[in-house]
Scaffold this active site. Structure first.
Site, PDB file in Angstrom:
ATOM      1  CB  SER A   1      -4.747  -2.968   4.099  1.00 38.90           C
ATOM      2  OG  SER A   1      -3.607  -2.918   3.255  1.00 38.90           O
ATOM      3  NE  ARG A   2       1.483  -2.561   2.980  1.00 39.83           N
ATOM      4  CZ  ARG A   2       2.588  -3.184   2.600  1.00 39.83           C
ATOM      5  NH1 ARG A   2       3.244  -3.957   3.453  1.00 39.83           N
ATOM      6  NH2 ARG A   2       3.040  -3.051   1.357  1.00 39.83           N
TER       7      ARG A   2
ATOM      8  CB  ALA B   1       8.861   7.615 -13.934  1.00 44.08           C
TER       9      ALA B   1
ATOM     10  CE1 TYR C   1       6.780   4.671  -4.796  1.00 46.52           C
ATOM     11  CE2 TYR C   1       8.556   6.264  -4.494  1.00 46.52           C
ATOM     12  CZ  TYR C   1       7.352   5.712  -4.084  1.00 46.52           C
ATOM     13  OH  TYR C   1       6.730   6.200  -2.967  1.00 46.52           O
TER      14      TYR C   1
END
Length: 246
Positions: free
Chosen positions: A14-15, A157, A155
């Site tokens: 979506s982005r 990990a 994050y």
């Protein structure tokens, strides 16, 4: 690069990076299934951009952290298109803060979306690829999966797990002519990095030898290359795209 006739699933489309990859695939003739979790407006905008390019896309709203939802999504793709040639595991979230302030809920959310989502999609797609002895999987990792980042321990990990998963799965699937690679972006100018102030952006750019943030297109063009015949002998690689940062 001609990927005409190929069918691709892009998660988190979506982005940001997911949108850029979806658009680049569409430019090269791929039919693109745009997966997203909740951003209806962004997903529809991605779809409209694909249509303006003269490409084909379709939306599939589902939470990739849920195994049964992933199974239903991929089974539906097979029913509609008859195959899945390309799987781009891009969906991900980040939480910035000290490790001591993170909760078990934070851990579960990051690992369920960033890593379990990759497992869910790969596990449900792989049998269809093996049947056809053909397929490409690309997992979007991060430079922090390579070296770790302070204040982004969870994050880091989750992305490190993706790297090991990619290397191992690539070895297992290579005899079936299925290639599995990962891309590890550096700091890319997407919504995920809008949290930085102008001062913080300047400081970060000073640490990047190319003196700028990357763009979604920088990742997208590499992803398309890794999907095509030009990379037919490349598998099990974690390709870093960071402007020389590491």
């Amino acid at each position: 690069m001609d990927l005409g006739g190929k069918v691709a699933l892009v998660t988190g489309a979506s982005r940001g990076i997911g949108r850029s990859i979806a658009l680049e695939l569409a430019k090269n003739g791929t039919s693109v299934i745009l997966n997203y979790r909740k951003d209806d407006e962004g997903a529809n905008e991605t779809l409209e951009l694909i249509k303006k390019l003269g490409g084909y896309g379709t939306l599939y709203k589902t939470d990739i952290s849920d195994y049964s939802s992933c199974k239903n999504m991929i089974d539906d793709i097979i029913k509609k298109f008859g195959k899945i040639d390309i799987l781009i595991n891009n969906a991900g979230i980040s939480k910035i803060g000290l490790f001591m302030d993170m909760s078990e809920e934070d851990f579960n959310e990051i690992m369920n979306i960033n890593f379990k989502g990759v497992f869910n999609c790969c596990h449900n797609a792989v049998k269809y690829m093996i049947e056809r002895k053909s397929g490409v999987m690309i997992n979007i990792s991060s430079i922090w999966g390579n070296v770790g980042a302070s204040c982004e321990v969870l994050y880091s990990a989750s992305k490190g797990a993706i790297n090991s998963f990619t290397r191992a799965l690539a070895k297992e699937l290579a005899p079936s002519n299925i290639r599995v690679n990962a891309i590890a972006p550096g700091v890319i100018d997407t919504d995920m990095n809008k949290c930085f102030s102008n001062e913080e952006r300047e400081e970060i750019q000073q640490e990047i030898p190319m003196m700028r943030f990357g763009e979604g297109e920088d990742i997208a063009k590499l992803a398309v290359f890794l999907c095509g015949e030009g990379s037919k002998y490349i598998t099990g690689q974690i390709v870093t795209v960071d402007g020389g940062m590491l």
